[in-house]
Design a protein around this motif. Structure first.
Motif, PDB file in Angstrom:
ATOM      1  N   SER A   1       1.065  -0.728  -0.225  1.00 45.51           N
ATOM      2  CA  SER A   1       0.107  -0.070   0.067  1.00 45.51           C
ATOM      3  C   SER A   1       0.798   0.797  -0.133  1.00 45.51           C
ATOM      4  CB  SER A   1      -0.885   0.160   0.885  1.00 45.51           C
ATOM      5  OG  SER A   1       0.052  -0.072   2.294  1.00 45.51           O
ATOM      6  N   SER A   2       2.226   0.875   0.274  1.00 45.86           N
ATOM      7  CA  SER A   2       2.724   2.131   0.615  1.00 45.86           C
ATOM      8  C   SER A   2       3.206   2.875  -1.195  1.00 45.86           C
ATOM      9  CB  SER A   2       4.321   2.511   1.298  1.00 45.86           C
ATOM     10  OG  SER A   2       3.956   1.428   2.469  1.00 45.86           O
TER      11      SER A   2
ATOM     12  N   GLU B   1       1.509   1.507  -3.560  1.00 44.31           N
ATOM     13  CA  GLU B   1       0.246   2.546  -4.195  1.00 44.31           C
ATOM     14  C   GLU B   1      -0.172   3.618  -4.357  1.00 44.31           C
ATOM     15  OE1 GLU B   1      -2.274  -1.834  -4.227  1.00 44.31           O
ATOM     16  OE2 GLU B   1      -2.252  -0.620  -2.342  1.00 44.31           O
ATOM     17  N   GLN B   2       0.495   3.775  -2.504  1.00 44.66           N
ATOM     18  CA  GLN B   2      -0.152   5.796  -2.281  1.00 44.66           C
ATOM     19  C   GLN B   2       1.146   6.566  -3.151  1.00 44.66           C
ATOM     20  OE1 GLN B   2      -0.639   6.344   1.677  1.00 44.66           O
ATOM     21  NE2 GLN B   2       0.347   4.114   2.140  1.00 44.66           N
TER      22      GLN B   2
ATOM     23  N   LEU C   1      -0.273   6.494  -6.533  1.00 41.85           N
ATOM     24  CA  LEU C   1      -1.486   7.408  -6.997  1.00 41.85           C
ATOM     25  C   LEU C   1      -1.370   9.253  -6.576  1.00 41.85           C
ATOM     26  CD1 LEU C   1      -4.446   8.070  -6.432  1.00 41.85           C
ATOM     27  CD2 LEU C   1      -3.990   6.909  -3.681  1.00 41.85           C
ATOM     28  N   ASN C   2      -0.507   8.958  -5.800  1.00 42.42           N
ATOM     29  CA  ASN C   2      -0.140  10.499  -5.842  1.00 42.42           C
ATOM     30  C   ASN C   2       0.788  11.092  -7.305  1.00 42.42           C
ATOM     31  OD1 ASN C   2      -1.038  11.378  -3.381  1.00 42.42           O
ATOM     32  ND2 ASN C   2       1.681  10.676  -2.412  1.00 42.42           N
TER      33      ASN C   2
ATOM     34  N   GLN D   1       5.085   7.023   2.173  1.00 37.19           N
ATOM     35  CA  GLN D   1       3.630   6.936   3.129  1.00 37.19           C
ATOM     36  C   GLN D   1       4.276   5.707   4.157  1.00 37.19           C
ATOM     37  OE1 GLN D   1       2.187   9.414   3.798  1.00 37.19           O
ATOM     38  NE2 GLN D   1       3.953  10.789   2.680  1.00 37.19           N
TER      39      GLN D   1
ATOM     40  N   MET E   1      -6.906   0.798   1.184  1.00 38.74           N
ATOM     41  CA  MET E   1      -5.977   2.245   0.165  1.00 38.74           C
ATOM     42  C   MET E   1      -7.515   2.448  -0.361  1.00 38.74           C
ATOM     43  SD  MET E   1      -2.884   2.868  -0.493  1.00 38.74           S
ATOM     44  CE  MET E   1      -3.821   3.474  -1.816  1.00 38.74           C
TER      45      MET E   1
ATOM     46  N   VAL F   1      -8.930   6.025   0.890  1.00 41.67           N
ATOM     47  CA  VAL F   1      -8.472   7.104  -0.435  1.00 41.67           C
ATOM     48  C   VAL F   1      -8.030   7.366  -1.782  1.00 41.67           C
ATOM     49  CG1 VAL F   1      -6.283   6.849   1.619  1.00 41.67           C
ATOM     50  CG2 VAL F   1      -5.662   5.553  -0.317  1.00 41.67           C
ATOM     51  N   TRP F   2      -8.446   6.344  -2.336  1.00 41.39           N
ATOM     52  CA  TRP F   2      -8.411   6.233  -3.686  1.00 41.39           C
ATOM     53  C   TRP F   2     -10.049   6.072  -4.536  1.00 41.39           C
ATOM     54  CZ3 TRP F   2      -4.899   1.936  -5.396  1.00 41.39           C
ATOM     55  CH2 TRP F   2      -5.061   0.833  -5.322  1.00 41.39           C
TER      56      TRP F   2
ATOM     57  N   ARG G   1      -8.458   3.735  -8.546  1.00 44.09           N
ATOM     58  CA  ARG G   1      -7.619   2.078  -8.169  1.00 44.09           C
ATOM     59  C   ARG G   1      -7.408   1.783  -9.933  1.00 44.09           C
ATOM     60  NH1 ARG G   1      -9.664  -2.611  -8.834  1.00 44.09           N
ATOM     61  NH2 ARG G   1     -11.198  -1.440  -9.548  1.00 44.09           N
TER      62      ARG G   1
END
Length: 336
Positions: free
Chosen positions: A246-247, A249-250, A253-254, A264, A270, A273-274, A279
């Motif tokens: 998930s780090s 993926e974040q 995403l950014n 992060q 997730m 947050v998305w 996604r």
């Protein structure tokens, strides 16, 4: 296919490390470099082939902007691992400077330095202009810059301007890319080619076909040699690996949102947050990625191997916790 057959198939593939020198949330570049050094020392013991660092600028979450300096730091902390650039963005630099920098590195650490080259700026246009090379950031001058750089590394150079050190040294040059331009050029020049499928997977297979079709044997290579970028996170279970991922993926995403920042910590869900659209976009960018147990990762890597016929995988492991990051590479070494 049995596990033994799968393992033997992957055993014929070299595995290397791509380190983006991530700066963690709540941390700084000092700790990033220390983490990179410890990771390099660990993967050397695990038997990985090479350790590459990438040139990026104006990115708060990446510490390897002065790439050649960091390569020297890593090479000095290891003894057998090949260390190099994945890559140096040649349009940002005078070819003479790169010849001198990598000639210096090769002189300090003989037989251990790789020079991977890209034609993108590795940053935004404003920062590219701040690098003071020129206002063109489309990479159109890359073939001429590459030829100039290679001329500085030739033995008994007839140039009035010479790269000292650099001239006459055997420094493997790789071309890196995420499209067909560098693939075709690498093939025509008989150079090894690495594709950035760890973040730009869409054109991977056409680029590899273009490279192999255009390949001309050279003093460097008698046949094509392909390296493919993959994101790999291995843990004791699929669930833990998914949480660690998930780090990553974040971070992607950014990128989609046009934001920059430090890496992060992992989160439980997730979906908090998305959006569904985001996604799907992240998962598409991460097509050549796998996070799971050893068995899950082995199966996925074997599928990547069969699909790409890659000679080598270069692995990025975007994990927040340093111990878990090292552990992932340790588990991967047992797979291959």
């Amino acid at each position: 296919m049995s596990d033994d057959t799968q393992k033997n198939t992957l055993a014929n593939t070299q595995f290397s490390v791509l380190d983006l020198a991530p700066i963690l949330e709540g941390s700084n570049a000092v700790e990033s470099f220390q983490n990179s050094m410890k990771l390099a020392q660990a993967v050397e013991q695990f038997g990985f082939n090479r350790y590459w660092l990438a040139e990026h600028h104006n990115m708060p979450g990446i510490a390897s902007s002065a790439t050649a300096v960091v390569i020297g730091y890593i090479a000095g902390a290891t003894s057998t691992l090949r260390v190099g650039s994945g890559g140096i963005m040649l349009p940002n630099h005078a070819p003479l400077i790169i010849a001198e920098q990598f000639g210096t590195l090769e002189s300090m650490y003989p037989g251990r330095i790789d020079l991977g080259l890209g034609r993108a700026p590795g940053t935004d246009q404003l920062t590219a202009y701040a690098l003071r090379r020129n206002q063109r950031v489309d990479g159109s001058e890359f073939p001429e810059q590459l030829a100039e750089l290679r001329s500085f590394l030739q033995p008994s150079s007839q140039n009035r301007v010479r790269a000292i050190p650099g001239e006459g040294l055997s420094i493997p040059i790789w071309l890196l890319g995420s499209s067909g331009f560098s693939a075709k050029l690498a093939g025509q020049l008989g150079l090894p080619f690495a594709f950035a499928s760890h973040f730009a997977p869409d054109y991977l297979l056409p680029a590899l076909q273009l490279y192999r079709t255009n390949f001309q044997p050279s003093e460097t290579l008698s046949k094509p040699y392909v390296m493919v970028g993959v994101n790999v996170i291995v843990a004791e279970s699929d669930e833990k690996a998914k949480w660690l991922a998930s780090s990553q993926e974040q971070a992607f995403l950014n990128i989609i949102r046009g934001k920059s920042g430090k890496l992060q910590a992992p989160i439980e869900n997730m979906d908090t947050v998305w959006s569904e659209t985001e996604r799907a976009m992240v998962q598409k960018m991460l097509s050549y990625s796998v996070a799971g147990s050893m068995n899950t990762v082995r199966e996925k890597l074997l599928a990547f191997k069969q699909e790409t016929q890659a000679d080598e995988f270069i692995v990025n492991t975007h994990v927040f916790n340093q111990e878990e990051r090292i552990r992932s590479y340790e588990l991967l070494s047992h797979i291959v």
